[in-house]
Design a protein around this motif. Structure first.
Motif, PDB file in Angstrom:
ATOM      1  N   PHE A 139      -8.231  11.866 -11.656  1.00 21.81           N
ATOM      2  CA  PHE A 139      -7.471  10.758 -11.142  1.00 21.81           C
ATOM      3  C   PHE A 139      -7.002  11.383  -9.670  1.00 21.81           C
ATOM      4  N   VAL A 140      -7.072  12.602  -9.004  1.00 20.52           N
ATOM      5  CA  VAL A 140      -7.108  12.521  -7.421  1.00 20.52           C
ATOM      6  C   VAL A 140      -8.034  11.873  -6.750  1.00 20.52           C
ATOM      7  N   PRO A 141      -9.146  12.145  -6.999  1.00 24.99           N
ATOM      8  CA  PRO A 141     -10.525  11.328  -5.405  1.00 24.99           C
ATOM      9  C   PRO A 141     -10.439   9.894  -5.999  1.00 24.99           C
ATOM     10  N   THR A 142     -10.020   9.109  -7.500  1.00 25.56           N
ATOM     11  CA  THR A 142      -9.341   7.551  -7.118  1.00 25.56           C
ATOM     12  C   THR A 142      -8.587   7.762  -6.438  1.00 25.56           C
ATOM     13  N   ALA A 143      -7.386   8.052  -6.918  1.00 29.18           N
ATOM     14  CA  ALA A 143      -5.973   7.818  -5.536  1.00 29.18           C
ATOM     15  C   ALA A 143      -6.668   7.813  -4.395  1.00 29.18           C
ATOM     16  N   ARG A 144      -7.495   9.328  -4.155  1.00 21.35           N
ATOM     17  CA  ARG A 144      -7.582   8.968  -2.190  1.00 21.35           C
ATOM     18  C   ARG A 144      -8.477   8.251  -1.788  1.00 21.35           C
ATOM     19  N   LEU A 145      -9.538   7.601  -2.663  1.00 19.49           N
ATOM     20  CA  LEU A 145      -9.813   6.492  -2.400  1.00 19.49           C
ATOM     21  C   LEU A 145      -9.260   5.049  -1.009  1.00 19.49           C
ATOM     22  N   ILE A 197      -8.922   5.348  10.174  1.00 20.16           N
ATOM     23  CA  ILE A 197      -8.411   6.734   9.139  1.00 20.16           C
ATOM     24  C   ILE A 197      -9.848   6.764   8.352  1.00 20.16           C
ATOM     25  N   GLN A 198     -10.245   8.261   8.389  1.00 20.16           N
ATOM     26  CA  GLN A 198     -11.017   8.383   7.335  1.00 20.16           C
ATOM     27  C   GLN A 198     -11.329   8.133   5.716  1.00 20.16           C
ATOM     28  N   ARG A 199     -12.362   7.094   5.276  1.00 18.96           N
ATOM     29  CA  ARG A 199     -12.230   6.528   4.505  1.00 18.96           C
ATOM     30  C   ARG A 199     -13.508   7.707   3.599  1.00 18.96           C
ATOM     31  N   ASP A 200     -14.180   8.524   3.896  1.00 20.49           N
ATOM     32  CA  ASP A 200     -14.921   9.336   3.468  1.00 20.49           C
ATOM     33  C   ASP A 200     -14.146   9.943   2.556  1.00 20.49           C
TER      34      ASP A 200
END
Length: 239
Positions: A133-139, A151-154
């Motif tokens: 879930f962390v990568p999804t939360a980052r996006l 903001i950096q979106r990638d």
């Protein structure tokens, strides 16, 4: 050599003389390569200097038996190590903390240490974490904040893989230029069986191969003709 001489001397060499090259010279070039910049100075890479003949034969086979590999007396494998992000972030913070104490005005020390602590001990682990879930939360967070300010979106896992490979590529390029300055030759190779290379070097599953660079002294047929480059005007844009 001047920079011009170094750049014009460097060619992708496809065939090497059987002449041995000094291992310490290659190691020195790798040490110089560590001066290359990396994203956030995280240095999430490793260099595997292969000199053992048996290992070289296996590595050449993994590189599809191309002549740039089969004739090379030494090779270097450049890999990215996302699994080391916490260790590297901690090391950078500890170094920068002392940097701040040494070179910052006394009234700014606490504020700057706090900023670096947040960056390396909180943001970097969040950015590079692949926990569920962390990568999804980052996006989602990047998208939400991006509605109000740049903001950096990638920030997906694949985006971070690209960042690490770009940084590792800078290290590999610096290495090849350092070799050129010594009059030694290289060839960067992306044609290889990554699983075979990782098995040979006993690399962890999470690591990835950026490129394999063969090293040696070019033979008379090592360079395949003149260097081709598209016209400069096709790649240059002034804004």
């Amino acid at each position: 050599m001047s920079l011009y001489d170094i750049l014009t001397h460097r060619r992708s060499v496809r065939d090497y003389l059987p002449t041995p090259i000094d291992e310490s010279s290659v190691r020195q070039c790798l040490e110089l390569a560590t001066l290359a910049p990396t994203s956030s100075n995280m240095q999430l890479y490793e260099c595997y200097h292969v000199v053992d003949k048996s290992a070289l034969a296996k590595l050449a086979k993994a590189c599809l038996s191309q002549s740039a590999a089969t004739t090379a007396p030494q090779m270097v494998v450049f890999v990215i190590r996302p699994d080391l992000h916490r260790m590297r972030a901690k090391a950078v913070f500890e170094f920068e903390q002392q940097n701040i104490k040494t070179y910052s005005p006394s009234h700014k020390v606490a504020t700057r240490i706090k900023r670096f602590n947040n960056y390396y001990n909180r943001l970097m682990p969040l950015l590079y974490s692949q926990s569920t879930f962390v990568p999804t939360a980052r996006l989602a967070l990047a998208h939400a904040v991006g509605c109000f300010r740049p903001i950096q979106r990638d920030v997906s896992f694949d985006d971070l893989r690209v960042v690490m490979h770009k940084s590792c590529g800078l290290v590999a390029q610096t290495f090849m230029l350092a070799m050129s300055e010594k009059g030694l030759d290289t060839c960067p190779m992306e044609g290889f069986d990554a699983n075979m290379v990782k098995d040979l070097l006993n690399l962890p599953k999470s690591c990835e191969i950026t490129m394999v660079v063969s090293c040696g002294i070019r033979s008379d047929v090592g360079v395949w003709g003149e260097r081709f480059r598209v016209p400069f005007d096709e790649v240059y844009r002034k804004v």
